[in-house]
Design an enzyme around this catalytic site. Structure first.
Site, PDB file in Angstrom:
ATOM      1  N   HIS A   1       0.820  -1.211   0.000  1.00  0.00           N
ATOM      2  CA  HIS A   1       0.000   0.000   0.000  1.00  0.00           C
ATOM      3  C   HIS A   1       0.857   1.266   0.000  1.00  0.00           C
ATOM      4  O   HIS A   1       0.323   2.372  -0.131  1.00  0.00           O
ATOM      5  CB  HIS A   1      -0.994  -0.001   1.171  1.00  0.00           C
ATOM      6  CG  HIS A   1      -0.411   0.254   2.508  1.00  0.00           C
ATOM      7  ND1 HIS A   1      -0.249  -0.716   3.461  1.00  0.00           N
ATOM      8  CD2 HIS A   1       0.050   1.392   3.061  1.00  0.00           C
ATOM      9  CE1 HIS A   1       0.274  -0.189   4.552  1.00  0.00           C
ATOM     10  NE2 HIS A   1       0.468   1.090   4.328  1.00  0.00           N
TER      11      HIS A   1
ATOM     12  N   ASP B   1      -0.264  -7.556   1.656  1.00  0.00           N
ATOM     13  CA  ASP B   1       0.284  -6.197   1.689  1.00  0.00           C
ATOM     14  C   ASP B   1       1.815  -6.256   1.716  1.00  0.00           C
ATOM     15  O   ASP B   1       2.446  -6.012   2.746  1.00  0.00           O
ATOM     16  CB  ASP B   1      -0.266  -5.462   2.913  1.00  0.00           C
ATOM     17  CG  ASP B   1       0.010  -3.973   2.885  1.00  0.00           C
ATOM     18  OD1 ASP B   1       0.489  -3.480   1.839  1.00  0.00           O
ATOM     19  OD2 ASP B   1      -0.241  -3.311   3.910  1.00  0.00           O
TER      20      ASP B   1
ATOM     21  N   SER C   1       4.421   2.312   8.061  1.00  0.00           N
ATOM     22  CA  SER C   1       4.113   1.279   7.072  1.00  0.00           C
ATOM     23  C   SER C   1       5.353   0.822   6.321  1.00  0.00           C
ATOM     24  O   SER C   1       6.193   1.628   5.956  1.00  0.00           O
ATOM     25  CB  SER C   1       3.130   1.813   6.039  1.00  0.00           C
ATOM     26  OG  SER C   1       1.868   1.974   6.591  1.00  0.00           O
TER      27      SER C   1
END
Length: 254
Positions: free
Chosen positions: A66, A109, A205
């Site tokens: 992402h 992911d 992230s």
């Protein structure tokens, strides 16, 4: 659907990484200069940090799928202080996102970034090993997660840290995590956040969950943008479930 809406809201707010603003390691501490030399800052074309990542090979960084919301994108290696970056530390990248990735709520992911040139491993840059088999974490095992950015969970008057920060987190049992998260995707690891005041937040992230010197997870999502724990576990992509995909890509690019 309530949890799914939160997943999607989280994804939009972050676009991730520090997407417009940054990462949080909540209740952590600065990383010493000679440690975590595998850490990478994934940046946009203005040189702003957006996501974390980590070096797994001389020309590959692993991060979250992402984080693929920037064009162009570059990676910075070899510094813990993002105020101290020069051109020799920056690499252009080619992206290889997992083909099944749709959104954080669906899982998968994970993304590989092929660097424009091989990295010279030295006393500033090193790789980190990956798991050798599936199912390599144990409940309550103490691990760590690192990133750049905010140091407080609230949204107002937060101070962003330029220096890499780290916090220790414990592995949470799968059944506990599934009970807390309605609709938890497959192939994930939960660690930190739940029943603690420690964990990651927006912008971390793509960074690694590290257990016993091995990168076992990739920061994927948490609960809403204020990062007020302790109700929900932090969720990471389980790297051990993607070893075949990773090794195939690395083999093709040798």
């Amino acid at each position: 659907m309530h949890a799914l809406h939160k997943f999607l809201l989280f994804h939009l707010l972050m676009c991730h990484g520090r997407q417009s603003i940054g990462s949080d390691i909540i209740n952590g501490e600065n990383v010493k200069e000679k440690l975590m030399l595998y850490m990478a800052s994934v940046q946009n074309n203005k040189g702003h940090h957006k996501c974390g990542g980590f070096l797994i090979d001389k020309n590959f960084v692993l991060t979250a799928a992402h984080c693929d919301n920037m064009n162009p994108m570059s990676v910075v290696l070899g510094t813990h202080d993002l105020k101290k970056v020069d051109d020799s530390m920056r690499y252009n990248v080619t992206r290889c996102k997992h083909p099944s990735f749709v959104s954080v709520s669906k899982g998968d992911d994970i993304m590989l970034l092929k660097l424009s040139s091989n990295v010279g491993l030295n006393n500033r840059v090193q790789t980190i090993p990956l798991p050798t088999h599936e199912g390599n974490t144990n409940e309550n095992e103490e691990c760590s997660v690192a990133g750049w950015g905010y140091t407080e969970p609230g949204e107002s008057e937060r101070r962003m840290a330029d220096e890499l920060r780290v916090v220790n987190v414990s592995i949470i049992k799968d059944t506990v995590c599934k009970e807390a998260w309605n609709g938890l995707p497959a192939n994930v690891i939960c660690a930190g956040g739940y029943r603690t005041d420690k964990g990651f937040c927006q912008g971390d992230s793509g960074g690694p969950l590290v257990c016993n010197g091995v990168a076992v997870g990739i920061v994927s999502f948490n609960h809403e943008k204020n990062c007020n724990y302790p109700h929900y576990p932090n969720v990471y992509t389980d790297i051990s479930r993607y070893l075949g995909w990773i090794n195939e890509i690395l083999k093709k690019n040798k």
